[in-house]
Design a protein around this motif. Structure first.
Motif, PDB file in Angstrom:
ATOM      1  N   ILE A 170       0.839  -1.205   0.000  1.00  0.00           N
ATOM      2  CA  ILE A 170       0.000   0.000   0.000  1.00  0.00           C
ATOM      3  C   ILE A 170       0.872   1.252   0.000  1.00  0.00           C
ATOM      4  O   ILE A 170       0.622   2.218  -0.729  1.00  0.00           O
ATOM      5  N   THR A 171       1.921   1.217   0.819  1.00  0.00           N
ATOM      6  CA  THR A 171       2.793   2.385   0.928  1.00  0.00           C
ATOM      7  C   THR A 171       3.496   2.677  -0.385  1.00  0.00           C
ATOM      8  O   THR A 171       3.573   3.837  -0.824  1.00  0.00           O
ATOM      9  N   GLU A 172       3.986   1.645  -1.048  1.00  0.00           N
ATOM     10  CA  GLU A 172       4.713   1.859  -2.295  1.00  0.00           C
ATOM     11  C   GLU A 172       3.779   2.169  -3.454  1.00  0.00           C
ATOM     12  O   GLU A 172       4.216   2.749  -4.456  1.00  0.00           O
ATOM     13  N   ASP A 173       2.508   1.808  -3.326  1.00  0.00           N
ATOM     14  CA  ASP A 173       1.531   2.247  -4.318  1.00  0.00           C
ATOM     15  C   ASP A 173       1.176   3.720  -4.117  1.00  0.00           C
ATOM     16  O   ASP A 173       0.691   4.386  -5.037  1.00  0.00           O
ATOM     17  N   THR A 174       1.402   4.204  -2.900  1.00  0.00           N
ATOM     18  CA  THR A 174       1.065   5.592  -2.567  1.00  0.00           C
ATOM     19  C   THR A 174       2.221   6.540  -2.863  1.00  0.00           C
ATOM     20  O   THR A 174       2.039   7.618  -3.416  1.00  0.00           O
ATOM     21  N   TYR A 175       3.428   6.109  -2.474  1.00  0.00           N
ATOM     22  CA  TYR A 175       4.642   6.919  -2.687  1.00  0.00           C
ATOM     23  C   TYR A 175       5.585   6.177  -3.641  1.00  0.00           C
ATOM     24  O   TYR A 175       5.969   5.054  -3.347  1.00  0.00           O
ATOM     25  N   PRO A 176       5.982   6.754  -4.758  1.00  0.00           N
ATOM     26  CA  PRO A 176       5.663   8.112  -5.182  1.00  0.00           C
ATOM     27  C   PRO A 176       4.484   8.226  -6.140  1.00  0.00           C
ATOM     28  O   PRO A 176       4.158   9.326  -6.565  1.00  0.00           O
ATOM     29  N   GLU A 177       3.846   7.098  -6.500  1.00  0.00           N
ATOM     30  CA  GLU A 177       2.861   7.126  -7.577  1.00  0.00           C
ATOM     31  C   GLU A 177       1.771   8.172  -7.375  1.00  0.00           C
ATOM     32  O   GLU A 177       1.447   8.925  -8.279  1.00  0.00           O
ATOM     33  N   LYS A 178       1.186   8.226  -6.169  1.00  0.00           N
ATOM     34  CA  LYS A 178       0.058   9.139  -5.950  1.00  0.00           C
ATOM     35  C   LYS A 178       0.505  10.535  -5.548  1.00  0.00           C
ATOM     36  O   LYS A 178      -0.043  11.535  -6.006  1.00  0.00           O
ATOM     37  N   PHE A 179       1.494  10.604  -4.672  1.00  0.00           N
ATOM     38  CA  PHE A 179       1.844  11.893  -4.070  1.00  0.00           C
ATOM     39  C   PHE A 179       3.195  12.440  -4.516  1.00  0.00           C
ATOM     40  O   PHE A 179       3.604  13.500  -4.081  1.00  0.00           O
TER      41      PHE A 179
ATOM     42  N   PHE B 223       1.897  17.862   2.730  1.00  0.00           N
ATOM     43  CA  PHE B 223       2.596  16.722   3.303  1.00  0.00           C
ATOM     44  C   PHE B 223       1.750  16.046   4.390  1.00  0.00           C
ATOM     45  O   PHE B 223       1.601  14.820   4.417  1.00  0.00           O
ATOM     46  N   CYS B 224       1.189  16.839   5.287  1.00  0.00           N
ATOM     47  CA  CYS B 224       0.365  16.284   6.374  1.00  0.00           C
ATOM     48  C   CYS B 224      -0.914  15.645   5.835  1.00  0.00           C
ATOM     49  O   CYS B 224      -1.350  14.599   6.328  1.00  0.00           O
ATOM     50  N   GLU B 225      -1.501  16.268   4.825  1.00  0.00           N
ATOM     51  CA  GLU B 225      -2.674  15.674   4.181  1.00  0.00           C
ATOM     52  C   GLU B 225      -2.314  14.321   3.566  1.00  0.00           C
ATOM     53  O   GLU B 225      -3.072  13.341   3.693  1.00  0.00           O
ATOM     54  N   ASN B 226      -1.181  14.255   2.892  1.00  0.00           N
ATOM     55  CA  ASN B 226      -0.736  13.005   2.268  1.00  0.00           C
ATOM     56  C   ASN B 226      -0.546  11.900   3.298  1.00  0.00           C
ATOM     57  O   ASN B 226      -0.978  10.752   3.088  1.00  0.00           O
ATOM     58  N   ILE B 227       0.092  12.217   4.417  1.00  0.00           N
ATOM     59  CA  ILE B 227       0.316  11.229   5.478  1.00  0.00           C
ATOM     60  C   ILE B 227      -1.021  10.708   6.014  1.00  0.00           C
ATOM     61  O   ILE B 227      -1.205   9.494   6.211  1.00  0.00           O
ATOM     62  N   CYS B 228      -1.952  11.623   6.245  1.00  0.00           N
ATOM     63  CA  CYS B 228      -3.264  11.222   6.770  1.00  0.00           C
ATOM     64  C   CYS B 228      -3.995  10.301   5.804  1.00  0.00           C
ATOM     65  O   CYS B 228      -4.577   9.281   6.217  1.00  0.00           O
ATOM     66  N   ASP B 229      -3.979  10.638   4.520  1.00  0.00           N
ATOM     67  CA  ASP B 229      -4.655   9.807   3.518  1.00  0.00           C
ATOM     68  C   ASP B 229      -4.000   8.435   3.428  1.00  0.00           C
ATOM     69  O   ASP B 229      -4.690   7.406   3.325  1.00  0.00           O
ATOM     70  N   TRP B 230      -2.676   8.410   3.440  1.00  0.00           N
ATOM     71  CA  TRP B 230      -1.945   7.149   3.346  1.00  0.00           C
ATOM     72  C   TRP B 230      -2.228   6.247   4.544  1.00  0.00           C
ATOM     73  O   TRP B 230      -2.514   5.044   4.383  1.00  0.00           O
TER      74      TRP B 230
END
Length: 504
Positions: free
Chosen positions: A200-209, A244-251
């Motif tokens: 999940i984390t690697e699908d989120t960073y960097p692909e999404k954010f 950055f904080c929004e990204n962390i919360c969504d992830w």
């Protein structure tokens, strides 16, 4: 014997000449930004150049002296070929060494310890990146080219290289079973949860954010595996905190849906955050255990990042910066025809200007120059004042004509801005972070509306900074002041750090 000895010596010198040319080529290819960074490196450069010239001259003299009895026309042909070869070698070397100094297609983006992140601008204005490490007086390419990514992703990769972190891959449970090592059902379940968390984390960073992601393996006493993987996520600086904080919360919310906190609390004990010049570990567990509290998590993250960015250790305050001194180094005709995007003029009439000397991907790259009057050839002070960063230079100011100065660079189409500080008259600049105003929106979200540094000045022994809102997205309105305000900051250490005063 004497003649034989001279011939042997000639062959030996010729071999040295070939090796020297090879050395020059290798060092040319291994020198970032086509610039060597200190006087020792300059000595190394010119030592090789002078040595090569001596070798060539010595070779010519040996040919003329030793082979003078060779019958004609072989003598003339041999001497002519020698001269041509030596001339070509000199031209070749001159071209290589000139390129070392004049090629401005590369930029230093970040520096840490003995490592440098270089951005290479191609013909299509796209940028690729590579990492270099210092080896003696030269810099060598470290690892492989990073390639084409967003800046935030690359900075995360750079942070990982410097700190010895490696990319992560999920655990292959089938191969683990075939190793002959006894794996309990509990361990298998924990590996499955870890794999899902990583996926999940690697699908989120960097692909999404579009942020750099690396991992660090750490010992863990809270599971049967004995280790865990801590994600290292890159943060871009003061003006990036809200996103950055929004990204962390969504992830984290997405992770919790697939890997509940109750099933693997050890996965949520630490997030490592890589920030410009500093780093830190944040524990999100108080805000996600039991019930996911997004507002509290966001605010805690925001305070943590803001505190880290504005509390970095700075050098000891320099009480005496000295006055600006204009040094005429002959000027540059190429720079003479470029108008500065912003400038500062001293009481003595010397103008310091930011000249846009290159453009890539919609951003300008600058050179800081000085000249006594319009039309003069500008004397270069700093060929890369913004440390490889591109954008639009809005202003430059020196405090009371001293070497202490500040400059503003906007980016993202003028929507964000950065503050830079110099205490040596512009020969070097460092980015300065200032704390967030922490304005709270009706939905509870906090952010910093003040993102464009506007001016600095000294008053009553303190240095003040006024920061405005984005001309495009700055819609924060103060009912009390009846306008869209700016943020006022004060510094008690000559602009190395700032405190937020209030709206103005």
């Amino acid at each position: 014997m004497k003649k034989k000895g001279i011939i042997i010596l000639s062959v030996f010198v010729a071999i040295l000449a070939v090796l020297t040319i090879a050395y020059v080529v290798l060092k040319h290819n291994e020198t970032p930004n086509r610039v060597l960074y200190n006087v020792y490196s300059d000595i190394a450069i010119w030592g090789v150049v002078i040595w090569q010239i001596v070798v060539i001259v010595f070779g010519i003299l040996l040919w003329i002296k030793v082979f003078k009895d060779v019958p004609r026309p072989a003598l003339y042909i041999g001497r002519g070929m020698t001269l041509i070869i030596c001339l070509c070698a000199l031209i070749f070397l001159a071209d290589k060494w000139l390129n070392l100094f004049l090629d401005d297609g590369d930029y230093v983006v970040m520096e840490k310890d003995d490592y440098i992140l270089i951005k290479h601008i191609g013909y299509n204005d796209e940028g690729s990146y590579s990492i270099w490490s210092k080896d003696g007086v030269f810099y060598r390419k470290y690892g492989i080219n990073i390639g084409y990514y967003e800046d935030s992703v690359v900075e995360g990769i750079f942070y990982a290289y410097v700190n010895g972190f490696e990319d992560n891959s999920v655990i292959d449970l089938e191969n683990l079973d075939n190793t002959g090592v006894d794996i309990s059902e509990e361990q298998k379940k924990e590996y499955e949860l870890l794999n899902k968390f990583i996926e999940i984390t690697e699908d989120t960073y960097p692909e999404k954010f579009q942020r750099g992601l690396y991992w660090q393996e750490k010992d863990c006493a809270d599971n049967s595996i004995g280790t865990t993987q801590v994600p290292i996520i890159d943060e871009n600086g003061t003006q990036d905190m809200s996103w950055f904080c929004e990204n962390i919360c969504d992830w984290l919310k997405e992770c919790l849906e697939e890997v509940p906190y109750e099933d693997a609390p050890w996965l949520y004990k630490e997030i490592s955050i890589a920030m410009p010049s500093v780093s830190g570990s944040f524990d999100p567990s108080p805000y996600i255990s039991g019930k996911y509290d997004r507002d509290a998590l966001y605010e805690a993250l925001y305070d943590f990042v803001d505190g880290k960015l504005t509390s970095a250790d700075y050098p000891v305050k320099n009480q005496s910066y000295g006055m600006l001194e204009f040094v005429d180094n002959g000027g540059d005709e190429y720079l003479q025809g470029i108008e500065p995007d912003c400038s500062y003029t001293t009481k003595d009439g010397v103008t310091y200007g930011m000249l846009p000397v290159d453009r890539a991907a919609g951003s300008n790259y600058y050179c800081l120059v000085a000249y006594k009057k319009a039309g003069d050839k500008p004397s270069e002070i700093n060929e890369n004042p913004f440390n490889g960063m591109g954008g639009d230079a809005k202003w430059i100011e020196f405090i009371d004509d001293t070497n202490l100065g500040f400059a503003c660079l906007t980016y993202s189409g003028g929507d964000e801005g950065m503050l830079f500080r110099t205490e040596d008259g512009g020969k070097s600049f460092a980015q300065v972070n200032y704390p967030s105003a922490k304005v709270k929106l009706p939905d509870g979200t906090i952010y910093n509306p003040f993102v464009i540094p506007e001016k600095v000045w000294v008053e009553d022994g303190n240095l003040y900074l006024l920061v405005g809102q984005s001309p495009w997205s700055g819609d924060y309105y103060s009912e009390e002041l009846g306008k869209h305000p700016s943020g006022l900051y004060v510094s008690h250490d000559d602009g190395m750090s700032f405190e937020y005063v209030g709206e103005q």
